[in-house]
Structures are given as C-alpha cells and as structure tokens.
Design an enzyme around this catalytic site. Sequence first.
Site, mmCIF file in Angstrom:
data_model
loop_
_atom_site.group_PDB
_atom_site.id
_atom_site.type_symbol
_atom_site.label_atom_id
_atom_site.label_comp_id
_atom_site.label_asym_id
_atom_site.label_seq_id
_atom_site.Cartn_x
_atom_site.Cartn_y
_atom_site.Cartn_z
ATOM 1 N N ALA A 282 -9.121 5.803 4.623
ATOM 2 C CA ALA A 282 -8.857 6.932 5.522
ATOM 3 C C ALA A 282 -10.020 7.912 5.661
ATOM 4 O O ALA A 282 -10.675 8.251 4.681
ATOM 5 C CB ALA A 282 -7.617 7.714 5.112
ATOM 6 N N GLY A 283 -10.252 8.349 6.897
ATOM 7 C CA GLY A 283 -11.215 9.407 7.158
ATOM 8 C C GLY A 283 -12.570 8.963 7.663
ATOM 9 O O GLY A 283 -13.378 9.789 8.071
ATOM 10 N N GLY B 152 -7.209 9.594 9.965
ATOM 11 C CA GLY B 152 -7.466 9.705 11.398
ATOM 12 C C GLY B 152 -8.418 10.820 11.790
ATOM 13 O O GLY B 152 -8.661 11.040 12.972
ATOM 14 N N ASN C 207 -8.598 2.284 10.127
ATOM 15 C CA ASN C 207 -7.827 1.930 11.309
ATOM 16 C C ASN C 207 -8.340 2.691 12.541
ATOM 17 O O ASN C 207 -8.920 2.125 13.449
ATOM 18 C CB ASN C 207 -6.343 2.204 11.059
ATOM 19 C CG ASN C 207 -5.424 1.626 12.143
ATOM 20 O OD1 ASN C 207 -4.262 1.391 11.897
ATOM 21 N ND2 ASN C 207 -5.904 1.372 13.358
ATOM 22 N N THR C 208 -8.168 4.016 12.509
ATOM 23 C CA THR C 208 -8.500 4.825 13.678
ATOM 24 C C THR C 208 -9.968 4.706 14.100
ATOM 25 O O THR C 208 -10.263 4.673 15.304
ATOM 26 C CB THR C 208 -8.162 6.305 13.415
ATOM 27 O OG1 THR C 208 -6.831 6.370 12.905
ATOM 28 C CG2 THR C 208 -8.223 7.131 14.691
ATOM 29 N N LYS D 231 0.880 -1.154 0.000
ATOM 30 C CA LYS D 231 0.000 0.000 0.000
ATOM 31 C C LYS D 231 0.920 1.206 0.000
ATOM 32 O O LYS D 231 1.599 1.491 0.990
ATOM 33 C CB LYS D 231 -0.899 0.005 1.244
ATOM 34 C CG LYS D 231 -1.871 1.171 1.219
ATOM 35 C CD LYS D 231 -2.555 1.389 2.534
ATOM 36 C CE LYS D 231 -2.711 2.876 2.753
ATOM 37 N NZ LYS D 231 -3.237 3.203 4.063
#
Lengths: 257, 72
Positions: free
Chosen positions: A187-188, A161, A209-210, A100
């Site tokens: 992301a986001g 994040g 992830n976050t 990635k």
Amino acid sequence: MADDRLVIAGREFKSRLWVGTGKYKDFAETQKAIEMSGADVVTVAVRRVNITDRSKENLLDYIDPKKYTILPNTAGCYTVEDAVRYSRLARAAGVSDLVKLEVLGDERTLFPDTAGLIEAAKILIKEGFIVLPYTNDDPIVAKKLVDIGCPAVMPLAAPIGSGLGIRNPYNLKILMESVKVPVIVDAGVGTASDAALAMEYGADAVLMNTAIAGAQDPIAMAEAMKYAVWAGRLAYKAGRIPRKLYATASSPIEGML
Amino acid sequence: MQTSIRIQVNGESREWRSGATVADLLRDLEITTERVAVEVNLEILDRAMFAQRPLKDGDRVEILSFIGGGSF
C-alpha cells in the site's frame, strides 16, 4: 533472478511483485495488467454474489487459480469479528488457507487497527490459517505478529491508494531488520521509483493495486513496476556504494599532462 | 401443508419452494458451487452439506465469492 525465490510458509513465489485486482476498467484489462506485471500472487476481495444479474462475469474466469496464487483479503473489515468472518468465508470458497488480513481502524486513513489485527491473527492462526497481516510501519507490532505465528508481515509504505510512496523509510528499514520473516511492502506506492526504493531498502516483495490500476495506462505501468521491483531487488543484492559529501574521481590521475 | 417459505438471500427477501436445499437454491440462481461460500444464519456451510441442508422459513442465506480487490 531465476533462483531468487521468495518463500513464505513453505510456498515458493517467483515474482516479488504482488498485485491487487481492484479498480480496473474491466476484467480484460485486469488480466492484461497482471500478465504484464509478471506477478504470480494476486489479491481478491470476498463479496456477495450478484443474485439478480447472473450475466455478470466472474473474475476467476480471467485469472486462472492454477497459474496464480489467489490471496483473499479482508478488505473493508473494521472489526476483529468481521475480519475473522470474511477469512473463514474466503477459505470456504475454496482457494486456500492463505489470507491477507486487514483490520482497519479508520475510514479516512485506512490505517490498520493493530490491536485488532493481532487479536484476529491469533484466532485465525489457531484455526490453521496462513495469516499475512497488513500492518503499520511499526517494528514492535511487526515483531508481535511474527511471535504469534505470522509467516510474513505486510507493512504499509503510505495510506492505501494515496500514492505517496514510502513515508517513513527509516522505520521501514528498522522493521525489516527486526523480523526474520519476509517483509512485503503493501500500500501507498505511487510510481516505479517507490517500488524500486522499497526493494532497495530490503523489502522481500511489494504489493500494489492503485498505482497500476489508477495509472493513465495501467498495462504500461504494470510493466514499469515489474522492472522497478527487479531493479530494486538486484541493487539491494549488489550492495550500493556509501554516500559521501565530496567527489571521488573515477578516472586515474596517472598519465595526465 | 406449507408450499412456500420466505428466506433472505444476500439481503433480499425471496419466496422459495419449501423442501428446497441450499444446492437447489444455488442451481435455481444459476450459481456454480465452485468458489462460492455459503453462510446460513451466520454459520458457514461446508460444500458437502449444500445438498443436505434444507432451507427453512426465515433462513438468512449469504452467498459470497471473490471479486477484484487490492486493499480497501
């Protein structure tokens, strides 16, 4: 949903939710959250081994590479040189040719440096890597990445994040219609509805992830995300009704007094 | 004859016995060769070369592995 497989560069994936492995309290929590999410692709970073304290456990003792596709990233790389170096190290560490690719442009936004991204992708593709690029929600850049040989693109929903959800749904939709390869929204994402929305727009998968690791109860959020991605995918395939300004009765008029 | 060399391992200066190979270094540091990447003076070493590559005075060795991470 069993036959609804995602295929990238000839590899089949069962889950349309991909997860990162950072920011968890410990490896046990990481393992449990991944299990609950149902993800079969997990991202990892490449870093120096701690040579002074060997008692530290290894992440891959908890995440079986036979069970999961390990997707190394080039997180933290701000230059083409660094991103290429980390990709090569990831391959040397022996998981696969998958990477990635992140080439970041700015510490505050962590937005991708798309010019650097294209340059690094070219180098790595020539070396036989399967490059999954973390990119902006820019359809033109996405097309360029596909043209040089990326088998999928990973546009952001919002800054990494940030938990802001999809900031630019129309661009993302244009992007999805512009490329013929799988689009993984990366992301986001902040909560389950963001993930469902991404899938309803037509994303092929969502990577986060976050949103899971940072939730008050990461294990429960991992499960919520699993169902959100399923629901969004099913709704996309089912085809939603058009939006109308006025009501349309769902009960018949006939038989009324 | 020189009996020890000074090398950099993951940014730390270390004194090591001369004649040791990369494989010896990993063994002494109790690092399993599985799923690690080794770079010596910016050059990535093939795993098959770990036992062949002798460490020389001034070598800069980087030993990397996978850790938890999503996006940065």
